[in-house]
Design an enzyme around this catalytic site. Structure first.
Site, mmCIF file in Angstrom:
data_model
loop_
_atom_site.group_PDB
_atom_site.id
_atom_site.type_symbol
_atom_site.label_atom_id
_atom_site.label_comp_id
_atom_site.label_asym_id
_atom_site.label_seq_id
_atom_site.Cartn_x
_atom_site.Cartn_y
_atom_site.Cartn_z
ATOM 1 N N GLY A 14 -66.222 22.371 0.773
ATOM 2 C CA GLY A 14 -66.936 23.640 0.606
ATOM 3 C C GLY A 14 -67.284 23.854 -0.861
ATOM 4 N N ARG A 18 -67.782 31.460 -4.486
ATOM 5 C CA ARG A 18 -67.227 32.752 -4.920
ATOM 6 C C ARG A 18 -66.342 32.639 -6.161
ATOM 7 N NH1 ARG A 18 -64.839 34.897 0.571
ATOM 8 N NH2 ARG A 18 -65.163 32.719 1.179
ATOM 9 N N THR A 80 -66.793 23.470 9.144
ATOM 10 C CA THR A 80 -65.473 22.827 9.132
ATOM 11 C C THR A 80 -65.361 21.707 10.178
ATOM 12 O OG1 THR A 80 -64.701 24.681 10.496
ATOM 13 C CG2 THR A 80 -64.160 24.773 8.170
ATOM 14 N N ASP A 103 -57.727 24.609 -0.410
ATOM 15 C CA ASP A 103 -57.597 25.900 -1.088
ATOM 16 C C ASP A 103 -56.558 26.806 -0.425
ATOM 17 O OD1 ASP A 103 -58.985 26.347 1.216
ATOM 18 O OD2 ASP A 103 -60.688 27.375 0.291
HETATM 19 C C1 UD1 Z 1 -62.160 29.211 8.441
HETATM 20 C C2 UD1 Z 1 -62.059 29.314 9.964
HETATM 21 C C3 UD1 Z 1 -61.530 30.695 10.329
HETATM 22 C C4 UD1 Z 1 -60.199 30.949 9.646
HETATM 23 C C5 UD1 Z 1 -60.327 30.735 8.138
HETATM 24 C C6 UD1 Z 1 -58.945 30.778 7.501
HETATM 25 C C7 UD1 Z 1 -63.833 27.889 10.820
HETATM 26 C C8 UD1 Z 1 -65.166 27.851 11.436
HETATM 27 N N1 UD1 Z 1 -63.347 29.088 10.531
HETATM 28 O O1 UD1 Z 1 -63.132 30.162 8.044
HETATM 29 O O2 UD1 Z 1 -61.355 30.787 11.727
HETATM 30 O O3 UD1 Z 1 -59.750 32.265 9.921
HETATM 31 O O4 UD1 Z 1 -60.891 29.450 7.847
HETATM 32 O O5 UD1 Z 1 -59.012 30.716 6.118
HETATM 33 O O6 UD1 Z 1 -63.212 26.875 10.641
HETATM 34 N N2 UD1 Z 1 -65.182 23.095 4.340
HETATM 35 C C9 UD1 Z 1 -65.680 21.827 4.256
HETATM 36 N N3 UD1 Z 1 -66.957 21.603 4.698
HETATM 37 C C10 UD1 Z 1 -67.734 22.568 5.233
HETATM 38 C C11 UD1 Z 1 -67.188 23.867 5.315
HETATM 39 C C12 UD1 Z 1 -65.917 24.104 4.869
HETATM 40 O O7 UD1 Z 1 -65.018 20.915 3.782
HETATM 41 O O8 UD1 Z 1 -68.865 22.262 5.617
HETATM 42 C C13 UD1 Z 1 -63.819 23.337 3.862
HETATM 43 C C14 UD1 Z 1 -63.779 24.281 2.692
HETATM 44 O O9 UD1 Z 1 -63.790 23.573 1.459
HETATM 45 C C15 UD1 Z 1 -62.471 25.024 2.894
HETATM 46 C C16 UD1 Z 1 -62.257 24.975 4.407
HETATM 47 O O10 UD1 Z 1 -63.096 23.949 4.885
HETATM 48 O O11 UD1 Z 1 -61.390 24.326 2.294
HETATM 49 C C17 UD1 Z 1 -62.543 26.288 5.109
HETATM 50 O O12 UD1 Z 1 -63.908 26.625 4.960
HETATM 51 P P1 UD1 Z 1 -64.414 28.102 4.782
HETATM 52 O O13 UD1 Z 1 -65.888 28.104 4.695
HETATM 53 O O14 UD1 Z 1 -63.665 28.759 3.688
HETATM 54 O O15 UD1 Z 1 -63.979 28.716 6.203
HETATM 55 P P2 UD1 Z 1 -63.799 30.223 6.559
HETATM 56 O O16 UD1 Z 1 -65.133 30.855 6.708
HETATM 57 O O17 UD1 Z 1 -62.856 30.846 5.604
HETATM 58 CA CA CA Z 2 -61.912 30.195 3.518
#
Ligand code: UD1
Ligand code: CA
Length: 443
Positions: A14, A18, A80, A103
């Site tokens: 990600g 922010r 994710t 994170d």
């Molecule tokens: C995610 C969960 C949510 C949960 C929350 C907890 C999903 C769809 N949602 O939401 O249910 O309550 O975490 O914190 O999973 N990342 C990647 N590649 C991507 C997107 C994200 O590697 O394409 C990684 C990010 O670096 C991060 C993690 O996945 O470490 C979570 O991604 P983030 O976008 O923060 O998910 P949330 O919207 O917080």
């Molecule tokens: Ca998150």
């Protein structure tokens, strides 16, 4: 459970927008250690053999930290679920796979262990960590069925008003078998509010296929994620709080624990006293009976047994204070060893030096270790007395039992038992002060 082998996938692709920083989010420091290393410490402690890190193409600086990992590159951050798919080539069918986040730094070894144990007892096919935060905010919500299993997860953006009222939230961390994970990942789509491939969708698909998901409830603080500078500050405050409690339990005395700061690797023995406003950077070891006085700044150093440091001391990396030493106010030490029983009581700079035992360094002593190009060494033997306001121009060696007169500037070695003096002889002019005043008087 000790020899249970498992795979860990750490998601870190990600963008972390922010954080408003050019440093990748997972490299921001918590207790002086990058966030993602906290996750690595968990895997190390849990003896995880197969570690997969998912990063974005631009994150070479993150990958460099982990040469022992399998690296999966997620070309575009499409969610994710998409990120976990990037890790597929390294997922073994027969092994359990835990999904962690770069994170989310506080997950405890015992929590991971508890997930493994649930899984091993065949309680369910997927074990996930849930939480009930005071403010559930935008976390995904868990829909629980009549039997207490998780039927599906609904992301906040896709949730109905009713679903948003659900207090059970998804931490994101889950454990399942490699083959099942791969099978479920094939079936997720991006037909949702964010047009992303949600990992969370695998739960609903699993339910439809007759697999069970069990949620283990965890503490909100343990499962918190760092998304913003505010979160990072909160995580740091939690981290410092854990360290203070640990050291108090170990028998360290603090006059004001809330004003003492620690790094991830700070070691403090029992029977140590720490006064207010002491800062420990990385690599600090404080031994039994030591007393660190107020406003001291320590990094990369060993504070020996029964040593007294400060107030207002700055001890820089590479410094070892042996037993019973005294380092006083406004003293800076760098890359130096101060031998047993030696004293540097006030206003000195000692860098790249080795001092023997029972050396006394007078106020205002400076080791002139840098000529603008190179650093040079100062070596001082046992029982040496250095008078105040002395400049020792390195490289220089002062033999055992030698003395250096106050105000000297030394450029040559001093043999043992010798007295070195290098200052101009004093001249007193009789009535000179009177004459001087008479000459300058205006009236
Ligand atoms: C995610 C969960 C949510 C949960 C929350 C907890 C999903 C769809 N949602 O939401 O249910 O309550 O975490 O914190 O999973 N990342 C990647 N590649 C991507 C997107 C994200 O590697 O394409 C990684 C990010 O670096 C991060 C993690 O996945 O470490 C979570 O991604 P983030 O976008 O923060 O998910 P949330 O919207 O917080
Ligand atoms: Ca998150």
């Amino acid at each position: 459970m000790k020899n249970h082998s498992f795979t860990a996938i750490v998601l870190a692709a990600g963008q972390g927008t922010r954080m408003k920083s050019s440093t990748p989010k997972v490299l921001h420091l918590l207790g002086h250690l990058p966030l993602i290393h906290h996750v690595d410490c968990l895997l190390e402690a849990s003896n995880c053999q197969n570690r997969i890190l998912v990063t974005a193409p631009s994150m070479e600086s993150v990958r460099e930290h982990f040469p022992q990992y399998h690296h999966a590159i997620q070309e575009n951050p499409l969610g994710t679920g998409h990120a976990v798919r990037a890790a597929e080539p390294f997922i073994k069918d027969n092994e359990d796979v835990v999904i962690l986040y770069g994170d989310v730094p506080f997950v405890a070894k015992d929590t991971l262990q508890a997930m493994m144990e649930e899984k091993a007892s065949n309680a369910a096919d997927i074990i996930l960590l849930s939480m009930m935060p005071e403010d559930p905010g935008a976390y995904g919500r868990l829909i629980i069925d009549d039997e207490g299993f998780v039927e599906r997860i609904v992301e906040y953006k896709d949730a109905t008003e009713e679903e948003k009222e659900i207090p059970f939230c998804n931490s994101g961390i889950l454990l399942t078998k490699g083959s099942l994970l791969k099978n479920l990942l094939k079936k997720i789509s991006n037909k949702n509010a964010k047009k992303e491939y949600y990992l969370t969708d695998i739960i609903g698909i699993a339910t439809q296929e007759g697999f069970k998901t069990l949620a283990l409830d965890g503490a909100e603080e343990e499962l918190m994620g760092v998304n913003s500078p505010e979160d990072l500050a909160l995580a740091e405050a939690l981290f410092q709080g854990y360290c203070r409690q640990k050291f108090l339990d170990q028998g360290v005395r603090f006059l004001d624990p809330d004003t003492t700061y620690f790094a991830y690797d700070t070691e403090i023995a029992e029977d140590v006293t720490i006064e207010p406003n002491v800062f420990c950077g990385p690599g600090v070891q404080i031994k039994k009976g030591a007393h660190v006085r107020a406003f001291s700044y320590l990094e990369g150093c060993t504070i020996g047994e029964n040593t007294v440091v400060g107030p207002f001391a700055r001890i820089r990396p590479g410094t070892v204070l042996e037993k019973n030493t005294r380092v006083g106010n406004f003293v800076e030490l760098k890359n130096s060893t101060i031998g047993e029983g030696s004293k540097v009581p006030h206003l000195s700079y000692v860098g790249d030096a080795t001092l023997g035992r029972k050396v006394n360094v007078g106020a205002g002593t400076i080791t002139c270790n840098y000529d603008g190009y190179q650093k040079h060494k100062t070596t001082i033997g046992d029982n040496v007395f250095i008078g105040s306001n002395t400049s020792l121009i390195a490289p220089i060696t002062i033999g055992d039992n030698a003395m250096v007169g106050a105000g000297s500037t030394l450029t040559q070695d001093v043999a043992k038992d010798s007295l070195a003096l290098s200052r101009k002889e004093q001249s007193n002019i009789e009535n000179g002060a009177q004459k001087f005043r008479a000459k300058h008087r205006k009236d």
